[in-house]
Write an enzyme that holds these catalytic residues in place. Structure first.
Site, short mmCIF file in Angstrom:
data_model
loop_
_atom_site.label_atom_id
_atom_site.label_comp_id
_atom_site.label_asym_id
_atom_site.label_seq_id
_atom_site.Cartn_x
_atom_site.Cartn_y
_atom_site.Cartn_z
N CYS A 258 67.66 57.03 28.99
CA CYS A 258 67.16 57.31 29.43
C CYS A 258 65.10 56.44 30.38
O CYS A 258 65.32 56.79 29.41
CB CYS A 258 66.36 58.85 29.76
N CYS B 191 62.74 58.35 30.87
CA CYS B 191 62.14 58.93 29.85
C CYS B 191 60.92 58.25 28.73
O CYS B 191 59.85 58.41 28.11
CB CYS B 191 62.87 60.23 28.63
N ASP B 192 62.19 57.30 28.19
CA ASP B 192 61.32 56.30 27.32
C ASP B 192 60.92 54.88 27.57
O ASP B 192 60.08 54.59 26.75
CB ASP B 192 62.40 56.00 26.49
#
Ligand code: NAP
Length: 309
Positions: free
Chosen positions: A134, A137-138
């Site tokens: 993701c 997200c990261d």
């Protein structure tokens, strides 16, 4: 047989939020946590983009908070999963993994989806230490660094484009010589000076050390078998997701990829009294905050449904 007004299947942000709302509405919900209690977020490291946590929070810790919040309002959270369910008539009858049956007036399916992985041992070894599924997200952990994205679909292209806004360089590794993504998305990737295509390539190894995490990838040419290495600190695997809907096949309307079809803007599925929330019905956003919102929507739809029926 045990009876409930609302059975919630799944325990990510969608399931627990549905538990909080249906619990507060005094529906005395029963929630089955599933095979991975807390869902996908429990295998991520830190969550920086869930509103309300200015310093970020660990995935397991956040899921534990949500779980306790649901229990506080009377949600009966159970370890275990629903093995099969009969949605052909109401009330619905579900069977848990011990063979025990529960009769439910309504059901909220919040079983999520799991990322597809390449299948390398090194991929699991460095998961959360440089390997991610993701970018939203990261990605921010890789500012100014060089990363690789694996895949040739819309997700891979979208992630490569997004990462190019943060990272110094992005390799887009695809196993064929043609992208599967939409033409518009392809154009954005192919004209982006920060993205370098690695055509006809598969990631054959993720390189790293226990101290540094990921340091590179070994690529193998899918036509010639030739190998090369690229120095990267992050690998974003974007080769698709699999929604956890196998146990519903033939009972609920699913799309081609197996995601539950809902009647937007509600969470209603093709069966009256069955609602869906989170990644199991959302191939596009896949964010915890969206899943939580979906859980709220499903719970409110359940309340309305019970009042009207
Ligand atoms: P997808 O379209 O199924 O693409 C998966 C990609 O991964 C394909 O290029 C495939 O290669 C590759 N792949 C699969 N297994 C692999 C393996 N074992 N090793 C290496 N590569 C592998 O999945 P997606 O990109 O996640 O998209 C899912 C759906 O959501 C699609 O319908 C997509 O259009 C939609 N979506 C839309 C948007 C948007 O419109 N903004 C954004 C994201 C997703 P091959 O091409 O060789 O099969």
């Amino acid at each position: 047989m045990e009876k409930t007004r609302c059975l919630i299947i799944g325990s990510g942000p969608a399931g627990y939020t549905a538990g909080i709302y249906t619990g507060r509405a005094d529906l005395k919900p029963i929630l089955f946590e599933g095979e991975q209690p807390g869902g996908q977020l429990t295998i991520t490291t830190e969550i920086e983009n869930f509103p309300g946590y200015p310093e970020g929070i660990g995935g397991t810790e956040m899921m534990d908070d949500l779980r306790r919040q649901a229990m506080r309002f009377g949600c009966d959270v159970r370890t275990g999963y629903i093995r099969d369910i009969d949605l052909s008539k109401r009330p619905f009858v579900a069977k848990d993994d011990h063979g025990k049956e529960v009769e439910a007036e309504t059901v909220i399916v919040a079983t999520g989806a799991t990322a597809r992985w390449i299948g390398l041992e090194s991929e699991q070894k460095y998961y959360g230490e440089g390997v991610s599924a993701c970018a939203t997200c990261d990605g921010p952990f890789y500012k100014g660094q060089t990363v690789a994205v694996v895949g040739g679909g819309d997700t891979a292209c979208e992630e490569a484009n997004y990462l190019s806004t943060l990272c110094a360089k992005v390799y887009l590794v695809h196993r064929r010589d043609e992208l599967r993504a939409s033409k518009a998305m392809q154009h954005r990737v192919l004209t982006n000076p920060k993205i370098e295509m690695c055509w006809n390539s598969r990631v054959s190894e993720i390189l790293g050390t226990p101290l540094d995490g990921v340091t590179g990838v070994e690529l193998t040419d899918t036509k010639t078998g030739e190998k090369c290495q690229k120095e990267v600190t992050g690998v974003f695997v974007a080769i698709g997701h699999k929604p956890a809907t196998d146990f519903l096949r033939g009972q609920l309307k699913l799309n081609e990829q197996g995601y539950i079809e809902i009647q937007h803007p509600t969470s209603a599925t093709s069966v009256a009294g069955v609602f869906a929330a989170g990644d199991v019905c959302d191939p596009n956003y896949r964010q915890a905050v969206m899943a939580a919102a979906g859980g709220c929507r499903a719970a409110m739809d359940v309340e309305r449904f019970l009042q009207e029926n």
